[in-house]
Scaffold this motif. Structure first.
Motif, short mmCIF file in Angstrom:
data_model
loop_
_atom_site.label_atom_id
_atom_site.label_comp_id
_atom_site.label_asym_id
_atom_site.label_seq_id
_atom_site.Cartn_x
_atom_site.Cartn_y
_atom_site.Cartn_z
N TYR A 73 0.81 -1.22 0.00
CA TYR A 73 0.00 0.00 0.00
C TYR A 73 0.84 1.27 0.00
O TYR A 73 0.31 2.36 -0.16
CB TYR A 73 -0.92 0.03 1.23
N THR A 78 1.31 8.76 1.03
CA THR A 78 0.66 7.95 2.04
C THR A 78 0.89 8.49 3.44
O THR A 78 1.90 9.14 3.71
CB THR A 78 1.15 6.48 1.99
N LEU A 106 -6.39 2.95 2.08
CA LEU A 106 -5.84 1.93 1.18
C LEU A 106 -5.87 0.55 1.81
O LEU A 106 -6.04 -0.46 1.12
CB LEU A 106 -4.40 2.28 0.81
N ASP A 116 -7.73 -5.03 4.00
CA ASP A 116 -8.04 -4.23 2.83
C ASP A 116 -8.95 -3.09 3.31
O ASP A 116 -9.28 -3.02 4.50
CB ASP A 116 -8.69 -5.08 1.74
#
Length: 170
Positions: A73, A78, A106, A116
């Protein structure tokens, strides 16, 4: 950033990945400084934290950690949200993402279990540690309050019967 600072950052991130109950990874592209400060403040309220780090350094810190699966991810802009409470960070990030389209979840990790986006939402729906403790205390205290009510009830029944008899006599 020199090499020593990078090594220190990797060590700090490694500690975060080892000690956190949950780590949530999200994109934050387009968020203003004020919005990020608001997210950080909400995380502090639940004893969590928000960290922005270079993806490459975060991936190095993830090597050999139980939550190494979140490395996939770490692309783009991020942000890492984490807390010791296994539910708190997920709750805050999920709630914040509902009100701000710029924060996109994410995925994440809860121990060695990869999450997830749907998994993060499921964790966010779970009760927090404080809510569970309150529920358990309520269950433990309920029989005691029932006993106290049962013991006190006959006395109140006698008192109401006596007052009714007194009223009829008057």
């Amino acid at each position: 950033m020199d090499r020593a600072q990078k090594e220190q950052l990797v060590d700090d991130l490694g500690q975060i990945f080892e000690s956190s109950g949950v780590v949530v990874v999200a994109h934050y592209e387009g968020m203003t400084v004020a919005e990020m400060q608001d997210l950080r403040a909400q995380m502090r309220e639940v004893d969590g934290s928000v960290r922005v780090a270079k993806n490459k350094l975060a991936k190095i810190a993830l090597e050999g950690k139980p939550c190494a699966s979140i490395a996939e991810y770490l692309t783009g802009m991020t942000v890492l949200a984490y807390s010791e409470d296994p539910v708190a960070a997920a709750k805050v990030v999920d709630k914040y993402a509902k009100g701000n389209d710029k924060l996109v979840i994410l995925g994440g990790a809860m121990g060695d279990q990869a999450l997830d986006p749907a998994g993060v939402k499921a964790v966010a729906g779970m009760p927090s540690r404080e809510e569970l403790i309150a529920s358990i205390v309520g269950c433990i205290g309920a029989p005691a309050s029932n006993i106290a009510g049962a013991i006190g009830a006959p006395a109140s029944n006698i008192a109401s019967i006596l007052s009714t008899i007194e009223e009829k006599a008057a």
